[in-house]
Motif scaffolding. Structure first.
Motif, PDB file in Angstrom:
ATOM      1  N   TYR A 157       0.834  -1.198   0.000  1.00 19.69           N
ATOM      2  CA  TYR A 157       0.000   0.000   0.000  1.00 19.69           C
ATOM      3  C   TYR A 157       0.875   1.257   0.000  1.00 19.69           C
ATOM      4  CZ  TYR A 157      -3.115  -3.694   1.549  1.00 19.69           C
ATOM      5  OH  TYR A 157      -3.815  -4.883   1.638  1.00 19.69           O
ATOM      6  N   PRO A 200      -2.230   6.177  -3.255  1.00 24.01           N
ATOM      7  CA  PRO A 200      -2.604   6.303  -4.671  1.00 24.01           C
ATOM      8  C   PRO A 200      -1.497   6.882  -5.553  1.00 24.01           C
ATOM      9  CG  PRO A 200      -4.453   6.920  -3.293  1.00 24.01           C
ATOM     10  CD  PRO A 200      -3.270   6.708  -2.367  1.00 24.01           C
ATOM     11  N   SER A 201      -0.734   7.815  -5.041  1.00 23.31           N
ATOM     12  CA  SER A 201       0.336   8.424  -5.851  1.00 23.31           C
ATOM     13  C   SER A 201       1.418   7.408  -6.205  1.00 23.31           C
ATOM     14  CB  SER A 201       0.959   9.614  -5.122  1.00 23.31           C
ATOM     15  OG  SER A 201       1.522   9.184  -3.889  1.00 23.31           O
ATOM     16  N   LYS A 248       2.101   2.889 -12.605  1.00 18.39           N
ATOM     17  CA  LYS A 248       0.911   2.210 -13.135  1.00 18.39           C
ATOM     18  C   LYS A 248       1.257   1.164 -14.196  1.00 18.39           C
ATOM     19  CE  LYS A 248      -3.639   3.210 -15.008  1.00 18.39           C
ATOM     20  NZ  LYS A 248      -4.594   4.246 -15.360  1.00 18.39           N
ATOM     21  N   ILE A 258       0.973   4.204  -6.599  1.00 15.59           N
ATOM     22  CA  ILE A 258       0.402   3.305  -7.612  1.00 15.59           C
ATOM     23  C   ILE A 258       0.378   4.009  -8.969  1.00 15.59           C
ATOM     24  CG2 ILE A 258      -1.695   2.080  -8.337  1.00 15.59           C
ATOM     25  CD1 ILE A 258      -0.227   0.709  -5.986  1.00 15.59           C
ATOM     26  N   ALA A 259      -0.099   5.243  -8.984  1.00 23.69           N
ATOM     27  CA  ALA A 259      -0.231   5.984 -10.244  1.00 23.69           C
ATOM     28  C   ALA A 259       1.119   6.185 -10.933  1.00 23.69           C
ATOM     29  CB  ALA A 259      -0.896   7.336  -9.983  1.00 23.69           C
ATOM     30  N   ALA A 309      -5.751  -1.728  -6.686  1.00 16.18           N
ATOM     31  CA  ALA A 309      -6.781  -0.704  -6.580  1.00 16.18           C
ATOM     32  C   ALA A 309      -6.071   0.647  -6.541  1.00 16.18           C
ATOM     33  CB  ALA A 309      -7.624  -0.936  -5.337  1.00 16.18           C
ATOM     34  N   LYS A 310      -6.815   1.674  -6.230  1.00 14.25           N
ATOM     35  CA  LYS A 310      -6.287   3.039  -6.266  1.00 14.25           C
ATOM     36  C   LYS A 310      -5.000   3.212  -5.454  1.00 14.25           C
ATOM     37  CE  LYS A 310      -7.792   7.761  -5.448  1.00 14.25           C
ATOM     38  NZ  LYS A 310      -8.859   8.599  -4.913  1.00 14.25           N
ATOM     39  N   GLY A 311      -4.933   2.611  -4.281  1.00 16.88           N
ATOM     40  CA  GLY A 311      -3.756   2.803  -3.426  1.00 16.88           C
ATOM     41  C   GLY A 311      -3.067   1.524  -3.020  1.00 16.88           C
TER      42      GLY A 311
END
Length: 127
Positions: A68, A71-72, A78, A74-75, A87-89
């Motif tokens: 985890y 989100p940043s 990506k 992961i993005a 997922a998002k994060g």
């Protein structure tokens, strides 16, 4: 594992079978090397590294290790993470495959730089 209150990352890791413990310890080492100034904690009942706020969390499950990096994190990765469920994060690394330690290291370094930059920006606003 629900209901357990872990005092430390060592307590958390000790609950898993030896082969999972080994992966979790290696993951912990990779995170420490990528962000040597980060502090270890248990947050949300998960091993957590903190550097000017939460840096990354990880957790072991029956079939995967959850990572985890917010989100940043992961993005920013990506494309490379697209081969994994996520997922998002979060991202799920299946237990039957090797963990991508080099990628994890780069994500942690990215998150550390991001947290340091955000902390500096907050400090500058106060001046």
């Amino acid at each position: 594992m629900d209901g357990n209150n872990f005092e430390s990352i060592d307590d958390y890791i000790s609950l898993f079978p030896p082969e999972v413990q080994e992966r979790l310890e290696t993951l912990r080492k990779v995170i420490k090397e990528a962000a040597p100034d980060a502090q270890e904690r248990i947050n949300y009942q998960m091993p957590t590294f903190v550097l000017h706020g939460n840096l990354v969390h990880f957790a072991a499950y029956k079939k995967h290790i959850g990572f985890y990096p917010a989100p940043s994190g992961i993005a920013a990765f990506k494309q490379e993470l697209s081969v994994y469920k996520g997922a998002k994060g979060s991202v799920q690394f299946p237990l039957e495959k090797p963990l991508p330690y080099e990628l994890i290291s780069r994500i942690v370094k990215f998150r550390a730089a991001e947290n340091i930059e955000q902390a500096a920006a907050k400090l500058n606003k106060k001046k």
